[in-house]
Write an enzyme that holds these catalytic residues in place. Structure first.
Site, mmCIF file in Angstrom:
data_model
loop_
_atom_site.group_PDB
_atom_site.id
_atom_site.type_symbol
_atom_site.label_atom_id
_atom_site.label_comp_id
_atom_site.label_asym_id
_atom_site.label_seq_id
_atom_site.Cartn_x
_atom_site.Cartn_y
_atom_site.Cartn_z
ATOM 1 N N GLU A 74 5.280 -51.245 51.744
ATOM 2 C CA GLU A 74 4.180 -51.146 50.779
ATOM 3 C C GLU A 74 4.552 -50.099 49.736
ATOM 4 O O GLU A 74 4.423 -48.906 49.975
ATOM 5 C CB GLU A 74 2.896 -50.720 51.498
ATOM 6 C CG GLU A 74 2.507 -51.591 52.666
ATOM 7 C CD GLU A 74 1.588 -50.859 53.631
ATOM 8 O OE1 GLU A 74 0.568 -50.294 53.194
ATOM 9 O OE2 GLU A 74 1.888 -50.830 54.837
ATOM 10 N N HIS B 173 -7.161 -47.842 52.780
ATOM 11 C CA HIS B 173 -7.076 -48.993 51.878
ATOM 12 C C HIS B 173 -8.357 -49.223 51.078
ATOM 13 O O HIS B 173 -8.791 -50.360 50.887
ATOM 14 C CB HIS B 173 -6.666 -50.254 52.643
ATOM 15 C CG HIS B 173 -5.315 -50.154 53.301
ATOM 16 N ND1 HIS B 173 -4.260 -49.482 52.711
ATOM 17 C CD2 HIS B 173 -4.843 -50.627 54.488
ATOM 18 C CE1 HIS B 173 -3.205 -49.562 53.516
ATOM 19 N NE2 HIS B 173 -3.534 -50.230 54.593
ATOM 20 N N HIS C 186 0.285 -55.876 50.946
ATOM 21 C CA HIS C 186 0.375 -55.624 52.385
ATOM 22 C C HIS C 186 0.934 -56.820 53.163
ATOM 23 O O HIS C 186 0.426 -57.152 54.236
ATOM 24 C CB HIS C 186 -1.004 -55.211 52.917
ATOM 25 C CG HIS C 186 -0.961 -54.254 54.064
ATOM 26 N ND1 HIS C 186 -0.416 -54.579 55.289
ATOM 27 C CD2 HIS C 186 -1.384 -52.984 54.180
ATOM 28 C CE1 HIS C 186 -0.532 -53.550 56.098
ATOM 29 N NE2 HIS C 186 -1.108 -52.562 55.447
#
Ligand code: GLA
Length: 378
Positions: free
Chosen positions: A343, A133, A206
């Site tokens: 996602e 991420h 998320h």
């Protein structure tokens, strides 16, 4: 007798009237703002988007975090269906990335490195040998975004300048993300970016959903359909091997609605490696544009979530790493598999897989992706 009937009728009207008020959540549609905390000496603002059906989305300028989504069930009872915290500070830190925008590169980059135009870039490693991420310092989930309401559209716009070199990535990347709540109970998330040097980009949202209501047990009884005939199998570090494997005949076949819990602990290599579902599904598409990626329904409440997107793939993650160490809203403890994420994104580690759809944004181009979460009940 007549009087008695009158009283019963009046009582009924009052009760039904009361129920309607309770169920329609009637206060006005629009965007409200409130102070929600402090970060880097700046006020964290929580925006409440509300539509004419009483559906609400709460999101803040810290990490673009969606803090709450309130939607009705089949009887009209509203519940908050995303995991989260009661204060902005509750997200500082936020190891499971609850509710946040993730980037510059959502998901994993193997060994925290990639080569672009002959130059090798090194990123902070925060997931064993990988970068997850986007890194550790100024990643989208943990920075303050500029923000303003989009009043005529019932939305909020977030903007952030990710500087050349932030977490090792090249280029000044100007990022815009908007959340718009429509009257058809859709939350439309729009991402736009430009850069002054070529750079990889992969952004996602998320949020962890539990259609029974956050904190209300695990999500194993939810039924999921994923519009994908193939997925990208991973190695022990959850990095794609490069193969695009058909889901047919595997526990990752969600082409027909299936309970999450039915096969999640099957002795199948990918489920063992992912500790459950934590996989990138390649969305079946007939062309570019918005395509249905997934539909999830909860048989108990009848709530349904539909995810559509312009992105090529969707990471289906079943909260396998939630372990009861996070205490969420009103003291509720989030245990393993208490939420699922859908996602929408590009394939993980694309910068190291030249045959995957490219994630490189070049100067002069505009990155644009849209994802919609549509809420209903049946
Ligand atoms: C993504 C990853 C998961 C996990 C979560 C955050 O969904 O795919 O493996 O890292 O983020 O906990």
């Amino acid at each position: 007798m007549k009087l008695q009937r009158f009283f019963i009728a009046t009582a009924l009207v009052i009760t039904i009237g009361g129920l309607l008020v309770a169920q329609q959540n009637t206060s006005k549609a629009g965007v409200e703002q409130e102070r929600f905390g402090v970060r880097d000496g700046r006020p964290v603002i929580l925006y409440t988007l509300k539509n004419s059906h009483g559906v609400e989305v709460h999101a803040m300028n810290y990490g673009g975090i969606i803090q709450a989504i309130r939607v009705p069930d089949r009887k009209g009872n509203f519940a908050d269906i995303v995991l989260g915290h009661d204060t902005a500070e509750g997200y500082m830190p936020n190891p499971p990335y609850i509710g946040a925008i993730v980037g510059r590169y959502a998901n994993r980059i193997a060994n925290g490195t990639f080569t672009l135009d002959g130059k090798t870039y090194n990123l902070p490693k925060n997931d064993g040998p990988n970068t997850l991420h986007g890194g550790t310092a100024r990643t989208f989930d943990k920075v303050m975004w500029e923000s303003q309401p989009i009043k005529d559209k019932n939305g909020v716009l977030f903007e952030f300048l990710s500087k050349d070199g932030d977490d090792g990535f090249p280029g000044n990347l100007k990022m815009k993300v908007s959340y718009v709540l429509t009257d058809s109970n859709e939350l439309v998330i729009d991402y736009e970016a430009t850069t002054d040097k070529a750079t990889p980009i992969n952004v996602s949202q998320h949020s962890y959903f539990n259609l029974k209501g956050e904190g209300n047990g695990d999500i194993l009884d939810h039924e999921v359909m994923i519009n994908a005939d193939r997925f990208t199998p991973v190695d022990k570090n959850l990095i794609p091997t490069g193969e695009l494997r058909p889901v047919k005949g595997t526990p990752l076949d969600f082409t027909k609605p299936t309970r999450i819990g039915t096969r999640i602990d099957d002795n199948y290599d990918q489920l063992v490696l992912g500790h459950g579902y934590d996989h990138n599904f390649v969305i079946n598409r007939k062309g570019p544009g918005m395509t249905l990626a997934a539909r999830v329904s909860d048989p108990t409440t009848g709530r349904v979530l539909e995810v559509s997107t312009t992105q090529p793939a969707v990471q289906f993650y079943t909260g396998n790493f939630l372990d009861g160490t996070v205490t969420g809203k009103e003291g509720r403890v989030y245990k393993r598999r208490f939420g699922f994420c859908l996602e929408t994104q590009h394939y993980p580690d694309s910068p190291n897989h030249p045959d995957f759809p490219t994630t490189i944004l070049k100067p002069g181009e505009t990155f644009h992706q849209t994802t919609a979460f549509k809420f209903s009940a049946k």
